[in-house]
Enzyme design. Structure first.
Site, PDB file in Angstrom:
ATOM      1  CG  ASP A 117      -2.007  -1.064   1.128  1.00 41.90           C
ATOM      2  OD1 ASP A 117      -2.255  -1.561   0.012  1.00 41.90           O
ATOM      3  OD2 ASP A 117      -2.586  -1.411   2.176  1.00 41.90           O
ATOM      4  CB  ILE A 162     -18.805 -25.810 -23.870  1.00 42.29           C
ATOM      5  CG1 ILE A 162     -17.594 -24.949 -24.235  1.00 42.29           C
ATOM      6  CG2 ILE A 162     -18.387 -27.266 -23.759  1.00 42.29           C
ATOM      7  CD1 ILE A 162     -16.501 -24.979 -23.182  1.00 42.29           C
ATOM      8  CD  GLU A 190      -8.869 -25.567 -19.402  1.00 41.33           C
ATOM      9  OE1 GLU A 190      -9.600 -24.578 -19.185  1.00 41.33           O
ATOM     10  OE2 GLU A 190      -8.183 -25.689 -20.432  1.00 41.33           O
ATOM     11  CE  LYS A 192     -20.084 -25.072 -17.761  1.00 40.21           C
ATOM     12  NZ  LYS A 192     -20.669 -23.948 -17.004  1.00 40.21           N
ATOM     13  CD  GLU A 249     -16.440 -17.938 -16.126  1.00 34.71           C
ATOM     14  OE1 GLU A 249     -17.601 -18.209 -15.781  1.00 34.71           O
ATOM     15  OE2 GLU A 249     -16.053 -18.013 -17.311  1.00 34.71           O
ATOM     16  CB  CYS A 482     -57.031 -12.678 -20.713  1.00 31.69           C
ATOM     17  SG  CYS A 482     -56.583 -14.169 -21.662  1.00 31.69           S
ATOM     18  CB  CYS A 495     -53.167 -17.977 -22.610  1.00 33.73           C
ATOM     19  SG  CYS A 495     -54.318 -16.612 -22.880  1.00 33.73           S
ATOM     20  CB  CYS A 501     -53.503 -12.502 -22.692  1.00 35.52           C
ATOM     21  SG  CYS A 501     -52.954 -13.064 -21.060  1.00 35.52           S
TER      22      CYS A 501
END
Length: 747
Positions: A117, A162, A190, A192, A249, A482, A495, A501
């Site tokens: 820092d 995939i 790997e 996921k 990711e 409706c 429907c 509706c």
């Protein structure tokens, strides 16, 4: 001063030349004049002095906003010349990048957080006071100015999905299909990751752009947000290519998620349901400063495009790591599908120990040449498969069953539940899918049931564990909204009210104005419900006759908000044919199929009149989709709604209709490869602004492949295969002038 602190700070400055830090001795915190001095002499010698030493070289400055409540500081900034400040800032950037690399990539930090820092704050002070900020500076991670909205950008190459399954037989079928085509092979296995997929672009080693996956072809521009994520380097490390587009990711670690949710609860804010939602919600924040404060991280796992592509996935992962792009350490290289299945089982057993969420494993063909042979569909690659974990499940009680009406009129039964935690998510509603599923489960309100999250996302009732109610839920024969009659279509119920509706009308309008369709800003579900319930809107075309007076009389609307919505709607009167087709809400017709339809037919009327045989000739359209399209356009209510839209002035624009004298590059499609004299995004925008298309991959529809410095090999191979001419930037400039002598390059 303790040995630990001394060693940490000695390590901290081991890469910095001629900087002095003074540290108050640990024995007497009130003695502001007694300091231990550590000197780095040209990066070669470190000389820590003992605790009894005194110095007046530097003192903590309580007025320095960058150095508050710390044990030491550098020489006062006001004593530095501009030349010295530039040199020191350069050294600090190099040191901080090295420490980022040690922390994020090697997981072996060599300095304490407090010491890091100090370095960071000193650099920020130098950059602010001497105006030394650079695009690749680590200080950019603190976040910039808030954005007005997220822009949408096109990916350099499609980010395909995939195929996936929880069934081991499906995994073995995948292996057989692959081996039938390419023979013996290696797989890379790997984790996921359960986060948010992003594309990140580097040019000459510097961070340029980041975008979410979106629909695979276009995604949200999150450049300002992703640059605040510490695990994403702003400057690459080592021997990197001049142009690089990678896939990663972004996720929120479990520990950070728990702490962040605790803070939200303390502030009376609603906690996020799971780490994935937290990561996705954070990355879509308009204020990068907010993103910088949240605990996001990132794994990288693929190269989408580069000046030179590695020969296989194993090399790809090693290269990514060597360039400072963090990869996962639980990756395996196997020769058989049995070993890949065993890897998945081992990872499932270790799932709870990981500090990040995963929902399965990804099995990838290692060799890039084999991948090119296997190819891809418009939706997914054929050289990879996701072997998912089974969804988590828990037992609870059904308190009621309600029936919802969707945009297409489909009636979906939903079980209301006693809240239960399923895989870290509180579930109080679960889908029962359709009337046939209710019969199969023999379920009713009051029963004890097992609830799971399908795909670890959507809650559904898996089975009745104890029958506590009499009989089975009676599915209604009238629409609950409706009261129109309900028709069965196989296992599904619909429907018959159509756009008469209100439930269907609301969802139709919301979909029409969504970002994937006509992108009408301010037309959210709550506003649409208000407009429909108040009678201001009775059909889709009424959007285009709205007035400020109509809106101003409603609660929550002022003149400005009303004018903004009307302006946003008016800007959609000449939508692209692709966006218009998506907006109509034809079942199974998303952006890809809409784009294929728009590219095949000359105009909208030709699509309406096309028979199913003609539709099936189009890429990605099979018997089911062609039937949906044909039935949609032969439905009288749909045709009436479309006619009213056209009468209201909506005019869908085909590629041919947009080709005007002001669009000199109309009908031309370009692909770029290598480093250009301008960023790739600038080149793409320039082409599109002048009527052309700029795509991420070469096909038979490509007119020119523009070659920059250090071009990649894949696009050139595709260009040769498709007889696409290659031109360099000079020839590209000449080509522009041939089409319009007012066009200049670089723009």
């Amino acid at each position: 001063m303790s040995t630990t602190i001394s060693d940490s700070i000695a390590s901290m400055i081991s890469r910095i030349n001629d900087i002095v830090i003074t540290v108050a001795p640990s024995g007497d915190s009130n003695d502001s004049h007694r300091h231990s001095q550590i000197i780095c002499d040209g990066g070669r010698t470190i000389q820590p002095l003992d605790d009894s030493s005194e110095t007046t070289l530097a003192y903590a400055d309580p007025n320095n906003p960058y150095l508050s409540n710390i044990d030491g500081d550098f020489r006062p900034i006001e004593q530095l010349s501009e030349e010295a400040a530039v040199e020191q800032a350069t050294q600090l950037r190099e040191a901080i990048r090295e420490h980022d690399y040690q922390y994020y990539i090697r997981a072996s930090p060599i300095i304490a957080d407090r010491a890091y820092d100090i370095l960071f704050d000193r650099l920020q002070a130098l950059e602010d006071i001497f105006n030394l900020d650079t695009e690749a500076s680590p200080t950019r991670r603190v976040g910039g100015e808030p954005l007005d909205e997220l822009e949408t950008v096109e990916h350099v190459t499609s980010m395909l999905s995939i195929d996936q399954s929880t069934a081991v037989d499906s995994v073995r079928d995948f292996d057989e299909r692959v081996r039938d085509v390419v023979g013996d092979l290696e797989y890379i296995c790997e984790p996921k990751f359960d986060g948010l997929s992003v594309e990140v672009i580097y040019e000459d080693g510097e961070y340029i752009r980041a975008a979410t996956r979106g629909d695979g072809n276009r995604g949200d521009d999150v450049t300002a947000q992703v640059e605040t994520v510490g695990a994403v380097p702003l400057k690459l490390h080592g021997d990197y290519p001049s142009y690089l587009a990678v896939r990663g990711e972004v996720y929120m670690p479990k520990a950070g998620f728990r702490e962040y949710n605790r803070e939200r609860i303390e502030c009376d804010e609603k906690p996020f349901a799971n780490p994935r939602n937290a990561a996705a919600g954070t990355l879509r924040q308009l204020d990068p400063g907010v993103v910088a404060e949240r605990p996001l991280s990132c794994f990288f796992y693929d190269i989408l495009d580069a000046t030179e592509l590695p020969p296989d996935q194993w090399t790809t992962l090693n290269d990514l790591q060597s360039w400072g792009l963090r990869t996962n350490d639980r990756i395996s290289r196997v020769d058989s599908i049995d070993d890949a299945i065993a890897y998945r089982d081992q990872l499932k057993a270790a799932r709870a120990e990981l500090n990040y969420e995963i929902d399965g494993t990804v099995i990838k063909v290692n060799d890039r040449g084999n991948r090119e042979i296997l190819g891809a569909t418009s939706r997914s690659v054929r050289w990879a498969f996701a072997y998912k974990f089974p969804p988590r499940a828990e037992i609870t009680h059904i308190t009621d069953i309600v029936v919802q009406v969707g945009r297409t009129g489909r009636l979906t039964p939903v079980a209301l539940l006693d809240p239960v935690d399923v895989g870290g998510v509180t579930v109080s509603r679960a889908s029962l899918h359709n009337p046939e599923e209710i019969k199969r489960l023999s379920v009713n309100s009051g029963d004890e049931v097992r609830v799971r999250r399908a795909g670890d996302v959507i809650p559904e009732v898996a089975e009745v564990t104890q029958k506590r109610a009499t009989g089975t839920f009676n599915f209604p024969n009238q629409c609950p909204i409706c009261h129109s009659s309900v028709e069965q279509d196989g296992p599904l119920a619909f429907c018959t009210g159509g756009l008469t509706c209100d439930a269907q009308l609301v969802r139709t309008i919301v979909h029409y104005g969504s970002r994937s369709a006509l992108d009408i800003d301010g037309l959210g579900e709550q506003r649409v419900e208000q407009l429909v319930e108040s009678g201001v809107i009775g059909e889709l075309a009424d959007l285009y006759t709205l007035s400020v007076a109509d809106l101003s009389k409603l609660d929550g609307w002022g003149t400005t908000s009303a004018e903004n919505l009307i302006q946003a709607i008016s800007e959609t009167q000449t939508p692209s044919l692709t966006d218009f087709l998506v907006g109509l809400g034809i079942p199974e017709v998303g952006p890809t199929i809409a784009r294929n339809l728009a590219g095949t037919f000359d105009n909208f009327d030709a699509i309406i009149d096309a028979d199913e045989a003609a539709l099936r000739e189009i890429e990605d359209i099979g018997p089911t989709v062609s039937t949906h399209i044909s039935e949609f356009f032969t439905n009288e209510q749909n045709r009436a709604a479309i006619d009213n839209l056209l009468s209201a002035g909506v005019t869908p624009q085909t590629q041919q209709s947009t080709a005007t004298t002001n669009a000199p590059l109309s009908d031309l499609t370009f692909v770029f490869t290598g480093s250009l004299s301008v960023p790739r995004t600038t080149a793409t925008t320039y082409i599109e602004r002048h009527g052309g298309n700029a795509t991420g991959s070469v096909s038979s529809n490509t007119d020119y492949l523009v070659i920059g410095d250090n071009p990649g090999s894949t696009k050139r191979i595709d260009a040769e295969r498709n007889d696409v001419p290659e031109i360099d930037e000079t020839e590209f400039t000449e080509l522009l002038a041939e089409h319009d002598d007012t066009l200049t390059w670089p723009p």
